[in-house]
Motif scaffolding. Structure first.
Motif, PDB file in Angstrom:
ATOM      1  N   THR A  95       0.902  -1.063   0.085  1.00 58.60           N
ATOM      2  CA  THR A  95      -0.248   0.031  -0.037  1.00 58.60           C
ATOM      3  C   THR A  95       0.829   1.219   0.000  1.00 58.60           C
ATOM      4  O   THR A  95       0.120   2.466  -0.365  1.00 58.60           O
ATOM      5  N   ASP A  96       2.047   1.292   0.225  1.00 59.59           N
ATOM      6  CA  ASP A  96       3.033   2.333   0.514  1.00 59.59           C
ATOM      7  C   ASP A  96       4.279   1.874   0.180  1.00 59.59           C
ATOM      8  O   ASP A  96       4.895   0.975   0.743  1.00 59.59           O
ATOM      9  N   VAL A  97       5.119   2.987  -0.343  1.00 58.25           N
ATOM     10  CA  VAL A  97       6.538   2.760  -0.840  1.00 58.25           C
ATOM     11  C   VAL A  97       7.091   3.840  -0.773  1.00 58.25           C
ATOM     12  O   VAL A  97       6.679   5.004  -1.177  1.00 58.25           O
ATOM     13  N   LYS A  98       8.248   4.103   0.111  1.00 57.22           N
ATOM     14  CA  LYS A  98       8.923   5.235   0.503  1.00 57.22           C
ATOM     15  C   LYS A  98      10.399   5.115   0.599  1.00 57.22           C
ATOM     16  O   LYS A  98      11.016   4.178   0.814  1.00 57.22           O
ATOM     17  N   ILE A  99      11.206   6.026  -0.335  1.00 62.36           N
ATOM     18  CA  ILE A  99      12.633   6.031  -0.142  1.00 62.36           C
ATOM     19  C   ILE A  99      12.995   7.076   0.810  1.00 62.36           C
ATOM     20  O   ILE A  99      12.528   8.290   0.732  1.00 62.36           O
ATOM     21  N   VAL A 100      13.848   6.589   1.928  1.00 60.17           N
ATOM     22  CA  VAL A 100      14.295   7.445   2.807  1.00 60.17           C
ATOM     23  C   VAL A 100      15.839   7.644   2.835  1.00 60.17           C
ATOM     24  O   VAL A 100      16.539   6.170   3.213  1.00 60.17           O
ATOM     25  N   LYS A 101      16.563   8.645   2.284  1.00 59.45           N
ATOM     26  CA  LYS A 101      17.842   8.508   2.017  1.00 59.45           C
ATOM     27  C   LYS A 101      18.430   7.475   1.137  1.00 59.45           C
ATOM     28  O   LYS A 101      17.709   7.254  -0.061  1.00 59.45           O
ATOM     29  N   ASP A 102      18.763   6.317   1.687  1.00 64.38           N
ATOM     30  CA  ASP A 102      19.356   5.226   0.569  1.00 64.38           C
ATOM     31  C   ASP A 102      18.630   3.912   1.158  1.00 64.38           C
ATOM     32  O   ASP A 102      19.083   2.844   0.760  1.00 64.38           O
ATOM     33  N   LYS A 103      17.665   4.017   1.614  1.00 65.17           N
ATOM     34  CA  LYS A 103      16.818   2.917   2.117  1.00 65.17           C
ATOM     35  C   LYS A 103      15.242   2.915   1.535  1.00 65.17           C
ATOM     36  O   LYS A 103      14.762   3.847   1.493  1.00 65.17           O
ATOM     37  N   VAL A 104      14.807   1.725   1.081  1.00 70.58           N
ATOM     38  CA  VAL A 104      13.571   1.830   0.742  1.00 70.58           C
ATOM     39  C   VAL A 104      12.454   0.863   1.662  1.00 70.58           C
ATOM     40  O   VAL A 104      13.117  -0.107   2.120  1.00 70.58           O
ATOM     41  N   TYR A 105      11.580   1.658   1.903  1.00 71.52           N
ATOM     42  CA  TYR A 105      10.458   0.973   2.844  1.00 71.52           C
ATOM     43  C   TYR A 105       9.071   0.601   2.107  1.00 71.52           C
ATOM     44  O   TYR A 105       8.719   1.348   1.253  1.00 71.52           O
ATOM     45  N   VAL A 106       8.572  -0.606   2.511  1.00 77.23           N
ATOM     46  CA  VAL A 106       7.475  -1.086   1.746  1.00 77.23           C
ATOM     47  C   VAL A 106       6.332  -1.301   2.733  1.00 77.23           C
ATOM     48  O   VAL A 106       6.798  -2.272   3.673  1.00 77.23           O
ATOM     49  N   PHE A 107       5.189  -1.027   2.811  1.00 80.57           N
ATOM     50  CA  PHE A 107       4.184  -1.285   3.833  1.00 80.57           C
ATOM     51  C   PHE A 107       3.148  -2.301   3.223  1.00 80.57           C
ATOM     52  O   PHE A 107       2.721  -1.913   2.025  1.00 80.57           O
ATOM     53  N   THR A 108       2.790  -3.447   3.550  1.00 80.25           N
ATOM     54  CA  THR A 108       1.510  -4.034   2.885  1.00 80.25           C
ATOM     55  C   THR A 108       0.445  -4.491   3.892  1.00 80.25           C
ATOM     56  O   THR A 108       0.960  -4.616   5.402  1.00 80.25           O
ATOM     57  N   ASN A 109      -0.733  -4.477   3.531  1.00 80.28           N
ATOM     58  CA  ASN A 109      -1.836  -4.571   4.623  1.00 80.28           C
ATOM     59  C   ASN A 109      -3.048  -5.140   4.347  1.00 80.28           C
ATOM     60  O   ASN A 109      -3.939  -5.370   5.078  1.00 80.28           O
ATOM     61  N   THR A 110      -2.746  -6.099   3.263  1.00 83.30           N
ATOM     62  CA  THR A 110      -3.617  -7.078   3.252  1.00 83.30           C
ATOM     63  C   THR A 110      -5.024  -6.650   2.809  1.00 83.30           C
ATOM     64  O   THR A 110      -6.387  -7.363   3.185  1.00 83.30           O
ATOM     65  N   MET A 111      -5.499  -5.476   2.294  1.00 86.74           N
ATOM     66  CA  MET A 111      -6.537  -4.731   2.330  1.00 86.74           C
ATOM     67  C   MET A 111      -7.652  -5.476   1.586  1.00 86.74           C
ATOM     68  O   MET A 111      -8.831  -5.447   2.024  1.00 86.74           O
ATOM     69  N   PRO A 112      -7.430  -6.093   0.477  1.00 88.58           N
ATOM     70  CA  PRO A 112      -8.389  -6.670  -0.285  1.00 88.58           C
ATOM     71  C   PRO A 112      -9.331  -7.826   0.488  1.00 88.58           C
ATOM     72  O   PRO A 112     -10.280  -8.144   0.490  1.00 88.58           O
ATOM     73  N   GLU A 113      -8.466  -8.552   1.382  1.00 85.83           N
ATOM     74  CA  GLU A 113      -9.152  -9.289   2.377  1.00 85.83           C
ATOM     75  C   GLU A 113     -10.121  -8.715   3.190  1.00 85.83           C
ATOM     76  O   GLU A 113     -10.888  -9.352   3.720  1.00 85.83           O
ATOM     77  N   PHE A 114      -9.694  -7.438   3.726  1.00 90.82           N
ATOM     78  CA  PHE A 114     -10.569  -6.963   4.592  1.00 90.82           C
ATOM     79  C   PHE A 114     -11.779  -6.277   3.889  1.00 90.82           C
ATOM     80  O   PHE A 114     -12.786  -6.377   4.492  1.00 90.82           O
ATOM     81  N   LEU A 115     -11.698  -5.894   2.755  1.00 89.47           N
ATOM     82  CA  LEU A 115     -12.816  -5.400   1.963  1.00 89.47           C
ATOM     83  C   LEU A 115     -13.764  -6.635   1.472  1.00 89.47           C
ATOM     84  O   LEU A 115     -15.094  -6.060   1.609  1.00 89.47           O
ATOM     85  N   TYR A 116     -13.063  -7.718   1.029  1.00 94.16           N
ATOM     86  CA  TYR A 116     -13.786  -8.671   0.474  1.00 94.16           C
ATOM     87  C   TYR A 116     -14.023  -9.795   1.085  1.00 94.16           C
ATOM     88  O   TYR A 116     -14.751 -10.802   0.638  1.00 94.16           O
ATOM     89  N   GLY A 117     -13.398 -10.049   2.115  1.00 98.88           N
ATOM     90  CA  GLY A 117     -13.356 -11.288   3.135  1.00 98.88           C
ATOM     91  C   GLY A 117     -13.310 -10.987   4.302  1.00 98.88           C
ATOM     92  O   GLY A 117     -14.037 -10.301   4.833  1.00 98.88           O
ATOM     93  N   ARG A 118     -12.646 -11.807   5.092  1.00 95.13           N
ATOM     94  CA  ARG A 118     -12.412 -11.573   6.542  1.00 95.13           C
ATOM     95  C   ARG A 118     -10.978 -11.803   6.862  1.00 95.13           C
ATOM     96  O   ARG A 118     -10.412 -12.759   6.944  1.00 95.13           O
TER      97      ARG A 118
END
Length: 453
Positions: free
Chosen positions: A396-419
């Motif tokens: 859901t989010d990708v950020k570059i901070v100086k020379d590092k890459v951060y990625v955030f994942t949140n399983t949102m389709p399962e929240f919206l369409y499943g459980r």
């Protein structure tokens, strides 16, 4: 108009070749460092506007005050996690099943985590945890800059709903408060969307700017923003805010304290790319321009802004020379200002993306592949950094901070369409150095790092 085409086709549907990412934090459910009874009412915190214009004259009388404890430099004195174990006070509405984190960003030792109010029961929308926390799983979130300003319902100046945040070289936190509670079937507009800027060194609100109603639509969704500024020109910043539901781009000038809306056909949904299959769920989305990414400053003193639609596989770009000039940005016919860069290939629909400016490597959250992709914009090559159909569902989010890459994942389709199963890990923050992430991939370039002008 077609620019120099980047050959993405087939490149973003391969298997991971690089060293990939490292799991930094994970959560099965989101909880908070709850205040002790009455704790968040201890002292007064001031917010101020320092910039001249309709939103603030810069006088000391232009001060918004709220009662609240500043949590910005505090972790639970009783020990990590103890505040969460206390449980929420009776006057805070908390329903853990409705707390789905969406954005992540890093400043010094703070990892900011946003939880937009897509449902009721979200006690705080803007939060952080210490990046060096000894806990790595289910770390309780700390409201920023205070509990009080994050509570809803509350005074009009309280934050309502924040999706993602940007951090600029001047140590300022930027975000759009959408002002909307997105309860299904009962969306509530609490206030007009506004841009908020916070001084991270003092935790004071520097600026609040209400986006004019004629620049949004009933379907607008302002879920991210990107800041164009250098550390030597902090007062001359621009914010670029994609409107994924209103199919436009809002440009905000901090110096002028005003905004204008840019319209272009490239901002719309691509009809043949609106099919998604994630976590076992088939669905259609019609999200247009979703995130924008800036290159380093070029010889002409401006940057290129790359952009894409969520429901799309094409990549486009435009010079910020156009966007920062209201007359050029808002004209009805743009000639060749906006350029088609290339098609990333099948199933390359992307949520958030960011560019590592020294190497001109773009990182992309490939939602239909549960993967992080990369594209070397100098060499016109692309690849997969890491893919994981179990642990990387919906980057859901990708950020570059100086020379590092951060990625955030949140399983949102399962929240919206499943459980979601809240006894399993649902939300994860991944990281690596840029060099480590692309090592062994086609994105790894041999050219020396680019020099800023």
């Amino acid at each position: 108009m077609r620019g120099e085409s980047v050959i993405f086709l087939c490149c973003l549907i391969t298997l991971a070749l690089g060293k990939g990412l490292k799991l930094e934090f994970s959560w099965s459910r989101i909880t908070y460092q709850w205040p002790k009874d009455g704790q968040y009412l201890k002292r007064q915190v001031k917010t101020e506007s320092r910039y001249r214009g309709p939103g603030g004259t810069g006088r000391s009388s232009d001060v918004i005050t709220f009662e609240g404890m500043t949590n910005a430099n505090e972790f639970d004195a009783d020990g990590p996690g103890v505040g969460a174990a206390r449980g929420p006070p009776d006057n805070i509405d908390y329903q853990f099943v409705n707390n789905i984190p969406m954005g992540a960003n890093v400043w010094r030792n703070k990892l900011f985590i946003t939880v937009p109010r897509r449902r009721l029961g979200v006690p705080s929308t803007l939060n952080y945890i210490p990046l060096d926390s000894p806990l790595k799983q289910d770390v309780p979130l700390i409201p920023y800059p205070s509990w009080e300003i994050n509570l809803f319902p509350g005074p009009r100046e309280n934050f309502v709903s924040v999706y993602r945040v940007a951090i600029d070289p001047c140590d300022r936190l930027w975000f759009v408060d959408t002002g909307i509670i997105e309860t299904p079937g009962n969306t509530t507009i609490v206030k007009q969307s506004e841009i908020v800027v916070i001084d991270l060194k003092t935790d004071r609100i520097l600026q609040r700017y209400t986006i004019p109603e004629d620049q949004t639509t009933p379907t607008s969704n302002l879920a991210s923003l990107t800041i164009d500024v250098t550390e030597n020109s902090c007062s001359d910043a621009y914010a670029y805010i994609p409107d994924l539901g209103g199919y436009g781009l809002i440009v905000y000038s901090l110096r002028e304290n005003r905004s204008w809306k840019v319209r272009h056909n490239y901002f719309y949904v691509e009809p043949l790319a609106g099919e998604f299959f994630i976590a076992g769920h088939h669905f259609q989305w019609n999200d247009g321009i979703f995130s924008v990414e800036l290159t380093d400053i070029k010889k002409d003193g401006y940057r290129d802004m790359y952009f894409h639609s969520m429901a799309g596989t094409n990549l486009y770009r435009v010079s910020t020379r156009i966007l920062r000039n209201e007359t050029l940005a808002t004209r009805s016919y743009h000639e060749d200002d906006f350029q088609f860069v290339g098609d990333r290939g099948p199933n390359s629909q992307t949520s958030s993306a960011d560019i590592h400016k020294p190497t001109n490597i773009m990182f992309l959250g490939l939602v239909n592949q549960n993967a992080l992709g990369c594209a070397n914009l100098d060499f016109a090559t692309a690849d997969i950094v890491q893919r994981d159909d179990q642990r990387m569902i919906y980057p859901t989010d990708v950020k570059i901070v100086k020379d590092k890459v951060y990625v955030f994942t949140n399983t949102m389709p399962e929240f919206l369409y499943g459980r979601l199963n809240y006894d399993e890990v649902n939300f994860r923050l991944w990281q690596n150095t840029v060099q480590g992430a692309v090592e062994g991939t086609k994105c790894e370039g041999r050219k020396p790092p680019r020099t800023s002008y």
